[in-house]
Design a protein around this motif. Structure first.
Motif, short mmCIF file in Angstrom:
data_model
loop_
_atom_site.label_atom_id
_atom_site.label_comp_id
_atom_site.label_asym_id
_atom_site.label_seq_id
_atom_site.Cartn_x
_atom_site.Cartn_y
_atom_site.Cartn_z
N ARG A 27 0.87 -1.49 -0.11
CA ARG A 27 0.02 -0.07 -0.13
C ARG A 27 0.79 1.30 -0.04
O ARG A 27 0.18 2.44 -0.86
CB ARG A 27 -0.83 0.03 1.54
CG ARG A 27 -1.95 -1.16 1.16
CD ARG A 27 -2.96 -0.40 2.45
NE ARG A 27 -4.46 -1.87 1.67
CZ ARG A 27 -5.41 -1.68 2.62
NH1 ARG A 27 -5.54 -0.57 3.76
NH2 ARG A 27 -5.61 -2.53 2.22
N ALA A 28 2.04 1.64 0.52
CA ALA A 28 3.11 2.65 0.74
C ALA A 28 3.33 2.97 -0.43
O ALA A 28 3.99 3.09 -0.89
CB ALA A 28 4.12 2.11 2.06
N VAL A 29 3.89 1.18 -1.34
CA VAL A 29 4.34 2.01 -2.57
C VAL A 29 3.41 2.44 -3.28
O VAL A 29 3.92 3.24 -4.03
CB VAL A 29 5.42 0.31 -3.45
CG1 VAL A 29 5.50 0.55 -3.94
CG2 VAL A 29 6.17 -0.33 -2.56
N ASP A 30 2.28 1.66 -3.39
CA ASP A 30 1.21 2.29 -3.95
C ASP A 30 0.81 3.88 -4.12
O ASP A 30 0.91 4.75 -4.88
CB ASP A 30 -0.67 1.52 -4.15
CG ASP A 30 -0.49 0.03 -4.38
OD1 ASP A 30 0.77 -0.28 -5.52
OD2 ASP A 30 -1.37 -0.53 -3.79
N ALA A 31 0.85 4.54 -2.22
CA ALA A 31 0.26 5.55 -1.94
C ALA A 31 1.87 6.33 -2.88
O ALA A 31 1.19 7.34 -3.76
CB ALA A 31 0.42 5.59 -1.37
N GLU A 32 3.27 6.02 -3.02
CA GLU A 32 4.07 6.61 -3.22
C GLU A 32 4.12 7.08 -5.05
O GLU A 32 4.26 7.85 -5.35
CB GLU A 32 5.01 5.82 -2.80
CG GLU A 32 6.58 6.46 -3.57
CD GLU A 32 6.85 7.88 -2.92
OE1 GLU A 32 7.49 8.70 -3.05
OE2 GLU A 32 6.60 8.65 -1.50
N ALA A 33 3.76 5.54 -5.57
CA ALA A 33 4.14 5.64 -6.75
C ALA A 33 2.42 6.17 -7.42
O ALA A 33 2.53 6.44 -8.54
CB ALA A 33 4.11 4.33 -7.31
N GLN A 34 1.54 6.65 -6.57
CA GLN A 34 0.21 6.85 -7.21
C GLN A 34 -0.22 6.36 -8.38
O GLN A 34 -0.60 6.33 -9.15
CB GLN A 34 0.97 8.80 -7.72
CG GLN A 34 0.82 9.41 -6.77
CD GLN A 34 1.67 11.11 -6.93
OE1 GLN A 34 1.98 11.17 -8.11
NE2 GLN A 34 1.93 11.45 -6.45
N VAL A 35 -0.30 4.76 -7.58
CA VAL A 35 -0.90 4.34 -8.91
C VAL A 35 -2.18 3.69 -7.49
O VAL A 35 -2.52 3.76 -6.95
CB VAL A 35 -0.15 3.19 -9.13
CG1 VAL A 35 0.86 3.22 -10.08
CG2 VAL A 35 0.82 2.42 -8.11
N ALA A 36 -3.21 2.94 -8.48
CA ALA A 36 -4.08 2.39 -7.99
C ALA A 36 -3.80 1.36 -6.85
O ALA A 36 -2.85 0.65 -6.75
CB ALA A 36 -5.33 1.40 -8.40
N GLN A 37 -4.75 1.38 -5.44
CA GLN A 37 -4.41 0.31 -4.46
C GLN A 37 -4.57 -1.21 -5.45
O GLN A 37 -5.27 -1.08 -5.66
CB GLN A 37 -4.70 0.87 -3.41
CG GLN A 37 -5.54 -0.29 -2.36
CD GLN A 37 -5.55 0.42 -1.04
OE1 GLN A 37 -7.06 0.60 -1.18
NE2 GLN A 37 -5.62 -0.04 0.32
N GLY A 38 -3.38 -1.62 -4.95
CA GLY A 38 -3.52 -3.30 -5.25
C GLY A 38 -2.79 -3.61 -5.96
O GLY A 38 -2.39 -4.72 -6.66
N THR A 39 -1.81 -2.48 -7.27
CA THR A 39 -0.80 -2.42 -8.35
C THR A 39 0.71 -2.86 -7.82
O THR A 39 0.74 -3.65 -8.41
CB THR A 39 -0.65 -1.02 -8.91
OG1 THR A 39 -1.84 -0.67 -9.50
CG2 THR A 39 0.61 -1.12 -9.95
N THR A 40 1.14 -2.49 -6.61
CA THR A 40 2.67 -3.44 -6.14
C THR A 40 2.10 -4.68 -5.98
O THR A 40 2.69 -5.45 -6.37
CB THR A 40 2.59 -2.62 -4.97
OG1 THR A 40 3.13 -1.27 -5.24
CG2 THR A 40 4.23 -3.06 -4.65
#
Length: 179
Positions: A27-40
């Protein structure tokens, strides 16, 4: 624009640099990358897989940094080597400070992960020092690597707001190699 995997791994390195390994979540990576939750999670199903990919990305970035900072050939003398190392330390503490912070956090959590890179660095230093005729190049290379690690840590923690002096760093390297 980087591909999605590179985007996620660079975001993961930013998370590790800012929050340490405990902060590294999908979730933290998703937020940092500004992508949809679950992408990472779609790309890296487990945390172990994510960490492994982050370590590989770190090695890629380190190789690129060494190629960018390094000369086309071996140093012609200890003075040139000392200046090159001072420049590298300043780059790692300056414009690449986040990458260095991430590396330090990863090394605390997964010390074996940075061992190979450290030994490559020491091996390269040993070869350069031997080619320059420096006595006991193995011990001198370890001393210089240890000094560089210490300066980096110091610049990232104690002296964050000071402008480091590349001439002083180069002079210390020359003293460590006996010139």
């Amino acid at each position: 624009m980087p591909d999605r995997r590179t985007q996620l791994l660079d975001a993961a390195l930013a998370v590790v640099a800012d929050k340490g390994m405990k902060g590294l979540t999908h979730r933290a990576v998703d937020a940092e990358a500004q992508v949809a939750q679950g992408t990472t999670s779609n790309y890296y199903r487990s945390r172990a897989t994510l960490v492994g990919a982050v370590l590989e990305r770190l090695l890629e970035l380190d190789s690129a940094l060494l190629a960018e900072q390094g000369p086309a050939g071996p140093p012609k003398d200890v003075e040139e080597l000392a200046n090159q190392l001072a420049s590298l330390v300043l780059a790692l503490a300056g414009r690449h400070a986040d990458l260095t912070r991430a590396r330090l956090a990863l090394s605390l959590d997964k010390p074996e992960s940075v061992t190979a890179g450290h030994f490559r660095l020491v091996g390269g230093l040993r070869q350069a020092l031997a080619a320059l005729g420096v006595p006991d190049p193995e011990a001198r290379a370890r001393d210089v690597a240890d000094y560089g690690d210490g300066v980096l840590l110091h610049l990232l923690t104690v002296r964050r707001d000071e402008d480091p002096d590349p001439k002083a760093i180069a002079a210390a390297v020359r003293r460590l190699v006996g010139n």
